[in-house]
Each structure stands twice: as structure tokens, then as C-alpha cells.
Design an enzyme around this catalytic site. Structure first.
Site, short mmCIF file in Angstrom:
data_model
loop_
_atom_site.label_atom_id
_atom_site.label_comp_id
_atom_site.label_asym_id
_atom_site.label_seq_id
_atom_site.Cartn_x
_atom_site.Cartn_y
_atom_site.Cartn_z
N LYS A 20 0.43 -1.45 0.08
CA LYS A 20 -0.12 0.32 0.04
C LYS A 20 0.79 1.20 0.12
O LYS A 20 0.75 2.56 0.93
CB LYS A 20 -0.82 0.34 0.96
CG LYS A 20 -2.41 -1.20 0.96
CD LYS A 20 -2.81 -1.14 2.39
CE LYS A 20 -3.83 -1.96 2.72
NZ LYS A 20 -4.30 -2.25 3.86
N LYS A 78 -13.86 -2.20 4.29
CA LYS A 78 -12.74 -2.02 3.29
C LYS A 78 -11.78 -0.96 4.11
O LYS A 78 -12.06 0.08 4.27
CB LYS A 78 -13.25 -2.04 1.32
CG LYS A 78 -14.06 -2.66 1.29
CD LYS A 78 -13.41 -4.11 0.97
CE LYS A 78 -14.41 -5.30 0.42
NZ LYS A 78 -15.66 -5.75 1.67
N ASP A 79 -9.98 -0.81 3.27
CA ASP A 79 -9.52 -0.38 4.31
C ASP A 79 -9.11 0.39 3.02
O ASP A 79 -9.89 0.50 1.66
CB ASP A 79 -8.14 -1.12 3.24
CG ASP A 79 -7.99 -2.66 4.10
OD1 ASP A 79 -8.50 -2.72 5.13
OD2 ASP A 79 -6.31 -3.89 4.05
N LYS A 80 -8.81 2.33 3.87
CA LYS A 80 -8.86 2.88 3.34
C LYS A 80 -7.92 3.76 1.56
O LYS A 80 -7.62 3.57 0.84
CB LYS A 80 -8.78 4.16 4.18
CG LYS A 80 -8.84 5.38 3.54
CD LYS A 80 -8.20 6.71 4.91
CE LYS A 80 -8.41 7.64 4.06
NZ LYS A 80 -6.69 8.17 2.67
#
Length: 411
Positions: A20, A78-80
């Protein structure tokens, strides 16, 4: 193998795996079977979302459509810091074509009579670019993991917060009835927070100054400060948050308890061994458990159960402690009880009569899972996981994970 090692990791040959660094490096696409109906009651949109927290994008959608956020549901958070392909259900007669803002694009829209709820997924498909390890190393670790029966189904680190990994600590205070302490810790945690405006508000309770200093992006914190400005108490302040957000604190604490139990379970019995007194569930190819068909393990069937576990037909499930789910009746249940004693909690404390929306009945979660259709090429992992199974937990079995999703949104 990458030479990116911390000093104490070189002997263990565990690389530091970074993900990420850019939101587009982490793609997750929901796999769902939502029936279409031309005259359906609900509008379903399938959208590409980049670098948005799920709860914040729901607020933006609601604002743009001029409807209550309660009229918007979704199947999973969900993840940012990621690229998400995600479904949303809108229970209102609106024109979704007006939805146009940075980081959000509608891919598909249709009508349905199916109301989308949390968990209404078959699986999540991931495509993740990584740094810090070679493809060959990842492939070798994957093969070893599969030989060992999969990976531990821990709740991922994002369950406990991003930069401020204290969501479960706030939850512990809620469960034990220390509501004002919980709010204070949410607003300012000296372990993580360096911003003067957080510390100053907790020290002075000057809400006018706090509302000037707290950035407008911290809208949930500002909502709580606004509550204090009206009521001059922190008690009940979580009512200022959307209910699905306030219960996240309690869920995070339950997840923390589960992770502690699973860690000790693996230490004592290994990853996939069933013992008398356990509860197991049938699982599908994505390791989604069929909780309508629990299998109670006893002295007579334990060998058969373990054979079915080896064939990926069953998985043992540990308790997620709640008002209706307590420790197991197995020998390991005594260890589960000891963890609760150390935490000074019992299952009855998850039934909150004062704030019912902060109650949680509990659940069960399988102890291990496997990725489906796993491949790795050119520093990109591609795989599918069942609902509620964390990609970051899988990657952590390959090396020491560094997740650049460090934006603080209070959770």
C-alpha cells in the site's frame, strides 16, 4: 530474497514486506451474487473507490443524493488506502448518475429486490503489489503454508485501528462500563497522538477552542465534541456517532479476545487439530463456514472430524465472546475462561442495557483458512479469500508486514 531485513530478523529469514505505498497497489474486488430485477425495490451500484474509508464514502454518497445514510447499506467494510470494487444498496428513489467525485466511479447499476447487508458476499478477490521479498520466496512460503493446513484466521491489524491502534482498548472500556474513559481515550491517546489540540481538549474541556482546532476531516471526533458542548458530559457521547461506527469499538475488543485465544490454541494444539468439546463447521471452497450446520466434536467422532479437516471439509471454530456465546466446553475452554478472567470481563457484560446499540451477542470464527487461486508474478500477489478473512493476515505469514495504510480516521 530482498535484503530489506531488520537486525533481529536476519536469523529468522523473514523479510519486511511492504504494501500500500500507493492506494492502487492494493486492489480488492467483492465477489457477490446479487439477483437483478428490473422493477426491484433497491438500486444497487457497483463502484470503483480509491483512497476512501467505507464509512466516509457512504456519508459522501448520502450527502450527494440528499438522503439519510441509513438508506445506504453495503456488504463489507474495506481498507481506506486501497482500490476497491464494492457494492452499495440504496433504499430510495434517487438518480445515482449525480454521484461524481474524486476517487469514486460507478461501474454498474441495477435494480434488485435483495437488500444488501453486511456479510452478503461470497468472497473478496485481491491483487496486491508488494516490496521486500522475491516472487520465489513468496511462492515457497505459500507452498509451505498450504502443506501446514493454511494460515491462522486472525483478525487483521486494521480491525484495531490504522495509525491509532486503540480501537479495542476503547471497546474494552465500553464493555466494562467506563464510558467517559472510553470517549477520552478515543479523543486522545498519549501512546499515539502528538497533536496538541487533542491533548488540550482533554486537559481543558474547552469545546469552543477544540471545535476551532480539530480539523473538519475529523468529523467523528468533532461530533463527540459537539455532544459535549451540548450536554457537558462524555457519558452517552457515542450516541453522536453512527451506530455502525460505535459498535466497531466493541467488535474490535471481541476480535482482540479471539486473537488471544487463537494464539494460545495454536501454541497448545496446533493450527487445525480438533479436540472433544470443540465446535466445527462445514466450509465451502472459499472457507466460508455454514453456521447452520454446527458439528459438535466428541470422543467418538474426533478422528473422523480431523480427517475431514485435513480434506478442507470442516474447520474448528473458536468463540467470539458475546452475550450469547461463551467459552467452549472443551479442555481449551478453560484457557478461554482464564483469558476472560485476566480481562475482568464475562459474557454478560456484552449485553448493554444502558446503551443497547453497544451490545453484541457474539459469534464463532474458524481457526484457519486458505487462499484460493493464489499466484505471484512481478511482485504482485493474486488470490481470493472468503468473506471476513484478512489479506493482511495471509501476507503476515510470509514476512513482517509494513502496511502504509496509516491515515488516522479515529478507527
Amino acid at each position: 530474497m530482498s535484503s530489506t531485513m531488520s537486525a533481529d530478523q536476519s536469523n529468522r529469514a523473514r523479510p519486511v514486506i511492504r504494501i500500500k505505498e500507493n492506494p492502487e497497489d492494493f486492489t480488492v474486488e467483492e465477489v457477490a451474487d446479487i439477483p437483478k430485477s428490473d422493477n426491484g425495490k433497491y438500486t444497487i451500484i457497483k463502484a470503483e473507490i480509491i483512497d476512501w474509508d467505507t464509512n466516509r464514502i457512504v456519508e459522501e454518497i448520502a450527502s450527494a443524493l440528499r438522503i439519510s445514510r441509513k438508506r445506504i447499506s453495503y456488504a463489507g467494510t474495506k481498507d481506506k488506502r486501497a482500490r476497491k470494487i464494492q457494492y452499495f444498496c440504496i433504499n430510495a428513489p434517487v438518480d445515482v448518475s449525480v454521484l461524481a467525485f474524486k476517487g469514486f466511479r460507478i461501474i454498474d447499476r441495477f435494480r434488485s429486490d435483495h437488500y444488501l447487508r453486511l456479510g452478503d458476499l461470497t468472497a473478496n478477490h485481491f491483487r496486491i503489489r508488494f516490496q521486500g521479498a522475491s516472487d520465489d520466496y513468496i511462492e515457497q512460503r505459500y507452498e509451505k503454508m498450504m502443506e501446514c493446513g493454511g494460515f491462522p484466521n486472525y483478525f487483521g491489524q486494521q480491525r484495531f485501528g490504522s495509525r491509532r491502534r486503540n480501537t479495542h482498548d476503547v471497546g474494552r472500556l465500553i464493555v466494562t462500563g467506563r464510558y467517559e474513559d472510553a470517549v477520552r481515550l478515543y479523543l486522545y491517546d498519549e501512546r499515539y497522538d502528538i497533536e496538541d489540540y487533542r491533548r488540550e481538549f482533554i486537559e481543558t474541556l474547552d469545546y469552543n477552542r477544540a471545535l476551532e482546532k480539530f480539523p473538519r476531516t475529523l468529523r467523528f471526533e468533532r461530533s463527540i465534541i459537539g455532544y459535549y458542548a451540548q450536554h457537558h458530559t462524555f457519558k452517552g457521547a457515542f450516541d453522536a456517532l453512527p451506530k455502525n461506527l460505535s459498535i466497531m469499538f466493541v467488535h474490535a475488543y471481541q476480535s482482540y479476545l479471539f486473537n488471544r485465544m487463537l494464539s494460545l490454541r495454536i501454541e497448545k494444539y496446533g493450527l487445525n487439530r480438533a479436540i472433544p468439546g470443540d465446535t466445527a463447521f462445514p466450509v465451502d471452497r472459499y472457507f466460508n463456514p455454514d453456521k447452520s450446520r454446527p458439528v459438535e466434536v466428541n470422543e467418538v467422532n474426533v478422528d473422523t472430524i480431523n480427517q475431514l479437516i485435513e480434506r478442507d471439509r470442516l474447520r474448528v471454530a473458536l468463540p467470539i465472546i458475546g452475550s450469547e456465546v461463551g467459552p467452549d466446553q472443551s479442555d481449551f475452554g478453560e484457557i478461554e475462561k482464564k483469558i476472560l478472567e485476566e480481562e475482568h470481563v464475562d459474557r454478560s457484560m456484552f449485553r448493554n442495557s444502558e446503551y443497547p446499540h453497544l451490545s453484541s451477542t457474539g459469534d464463532r470464527r474458524i481457526v484457519s483458512a486458505k487462499p484460493v487461486d493464489f499466484s505471484v508474478s512481478n511482485s504482485v500477489m493474486d488470490f481470493t479469500l472468503g468473506r471476513g478473512i484478512y489479506a493482511t493476515t495471509l501476507i503476515s505469514t510470509f514476512g513482517d508486514l509494513v502496511d502504509f495504510d496509516a491515515e488516522s480516521d479515529g478507527f
